[in-house]
Design an enzyme around this catalytic site. Sequence first.
Site, PDB file in Angstrom:
ATOM      1  N   SER A 243      95.834  22.233 -19.986  1.00 53.70           N
ATOM      2  CA  SER A 243      96.686  23.032 -19.124  1.00 53.70           C
ATOM      3  C   SER A 243      96.848  22.328 -17.775  1.00 53.70           C
ATOM      4  CB  SER A 243      96.110  24.446 -18.987  1.00 53.70           C
ATOM      5  OG  SER A 243      97.058  25.338 -18.452  1.00 53.70           O
ATOM      6  N   HIS A 373      96.449  28.987 -26.538  1.00 51.08           N
ATOM      7  CA  HIS A 373      96.478  27.956 -25.505  1.00 51.08           C
ATOM      8  C   HIS A 373      95.094  27.386 -25.286  1.00 51.08           C
ATOM      9  CE1 HIS A 373      97.910  25.718 -22.165  1.00 51.08           C
ATOM     10  NE2 HIS A 373      97.476  26.514 -21.197  1.00 51.08           N
TER      11      HIS A 373
END
Length: 732
Positions: A243, A373
């Site tokens: 991320s 994610h």
Amino acid sequence: MIIDLTRFKIPSRVVAPAVAAMLSVTGAVTVTSAEATAALATTAAAAGVENEGADCAVTGLPDAGSLPTDSRLPDPFRKLNGTRISTTSEWRCRREEIKKLAEKFVYGEKPVKPATVTGTVSSSGITVNVSHNGRSSSFSAGVSLPSGSGPFPAVVVLGGFGADTAAIRAAGAAVITYDPYAVGREGTPRNNKQGAFYSVYGSSSSTGLLMAWAWGVSRIIDVIEQSNGGVLRADATGVTGCSRFGKGAFVVGAFDQRIALTMPIESGSAGVPIFRGIPGEGAQSLSSAYGEQPWLGDAFGSFTGSPARLPVDTHQMVAMVAPRGLFIMDNPHIANLGPRSASVAALGGAEVYKALGAGGNITYWSDIQDGSHCANRSEWRTPLQQNIQKFLLKTGSAPGAMRISSRASGNLAEWRDWQTPALGDSGDSTPPSTPGTPAASGVTATGATLTWAVSTDQGGSGLAGYDVHREQGDTDPRLGQSTTNSITLTGLAANTRYQVYVRARDGAGNLSGDSQPVTFTTTAGGGDDTSPPTAPAGLAASGTTSTGTTLSWTASTDDTGVSGYDILRAPGASGGTFTQAGTSATTSFADTGLTPSTTYRYQVRARDAAGNTSPVSNTAEVTTRPGTSTGACTAVPTVQTQWSTGYVIQPLTVTNTGTSAITGWTVTFTLPAGHTMTGSWNGTATVSGQTVTVRNVGHNGALAPGASTGGVGFQVSRPNGDTALPSGYACA
């Protein structure tokens, strides 16, 4: 001294490129190449220096106001003067041009190594101390070793949030846990950036956080190089992050050629995806990424609405990693991450890899089933370990691959109007003559000047310069480069024996033999002073508030005088690592920016002018007072992205709606049944049942009337198909 020819690092002497073949498989696009499927003749090694092109003269950088609009990706092979490179040896200086463009328009400048970098490496941690132009800063990182005996290769994990650390250690590499926020904090305005980088280069520096984080990793490698390879190998470092930390890992690997393996994960906008592709894919907008945090350099602000004006794009940052190892992991299930644009960046950068004869050194893998994610995925475990074996351990030769999911498959042909050249060599395969034996003069505690008899070019491509190496086991790190027959080395360790030799380099990348070495020992920094000061005593805290405390102690003594004190801080009443929180020239220190209702432990150590450090003082423990709110506040969530089994709330905007300043805030909300918090940032989160409480951290608790903080966010997993979101947000 380097004798074995297989250890020579000659990126310009690579095999000719091969034509890539593309074939379709179920659920993915797989791209391979002829040279990748064959046994690789060489495995690209990390360079012995942070930037091999530092001696290249870069002229003709355009001004922002004169940039044309071009929807196609810039040609990575076209030099600033308009000509295209035709030999592999030209890539070194072409890469330097790309680096300068990326610094000027995208990330901000990455300063060269500071005047002084010192520190320690142990089996549990690394400390880094930096001084430059009268300013200094410090930070630290944790170390977790695999089983077996070292020295070990290591993978730097940004924010503790990257590739599977268990798999990394199982493959035989150590894990370095690096806190980027200690070097460049999020939640700060662009004109008042904070952290170790900005303590040295100024809070108004135009360099963004991603480049500051990369600078921090480079300083960690500096310290590893100085440690004589007892615990970690300086020539075998990887980096990973997911991320926002994937963005950081990508920049780290692109801008330090000592990184042997770069592994960004789901980096999203401001990471791997091409800037030009983001607006059409529905990914997080460039204006959102630029405004969310000062990740990108200040200059990028004028391109958020017009990325087609940029003279560079991220496929060229991918190319900057070549020919070193690159393993990009991506998620095709979340359009907000820009996976289609990321695949185009990988395919575009892979053209440079292939042109350099290193097509087997890059992998892009988005062919995954789990859409969560930053999850640890079974599909990535084997290629992760294969890349570690190949580029860090040098025990494997598995070729790279392009495993692009059909869910988000980009088409490079739509984005380029250039073709990949067949790069030849310069025709010069004759190395320069061996330099004369260097002579050392002006030796100090941190530097020395070397001079030697010049080399001569014997192949016609011209003498390009000299590389200066330290004999150090199997790694022989490069201490510097020079275009003349002398160099002044800086940043050396005090009271240390150095054995140094020189090699000449010509324009084709050919390297001469090693000169005879010269041996010298740096001074102790204060004459013959090797005695440390006594430990400070009586450390105590007073005047503790919700965000700060004042420390005082009894002075240390030293035979030549105490020059200052290092203040060390650890979180909690037990456990946690002591890291440097600041320095003081007196026997007191005010520590600020602490979190309300939080326990900290402190120690102090003294330093003398020679760099000797004392044992640490006694430990003082403090608990900050609860945060006070003298006004009202609100908390407004924004769903940044969501998928079938989870979502990300970013930002959770906290606003002071009162008429007085507040120094702390607490947000509570309720998760729907079956939802589980999987991560949070820029806030301290605790969960009781389905109730979540998020409290400010040190840098974002103080809000003036009407002010907001927008860096807070969190991620939640949920049952497949459940579209519910948290509710009942309250702020106090």
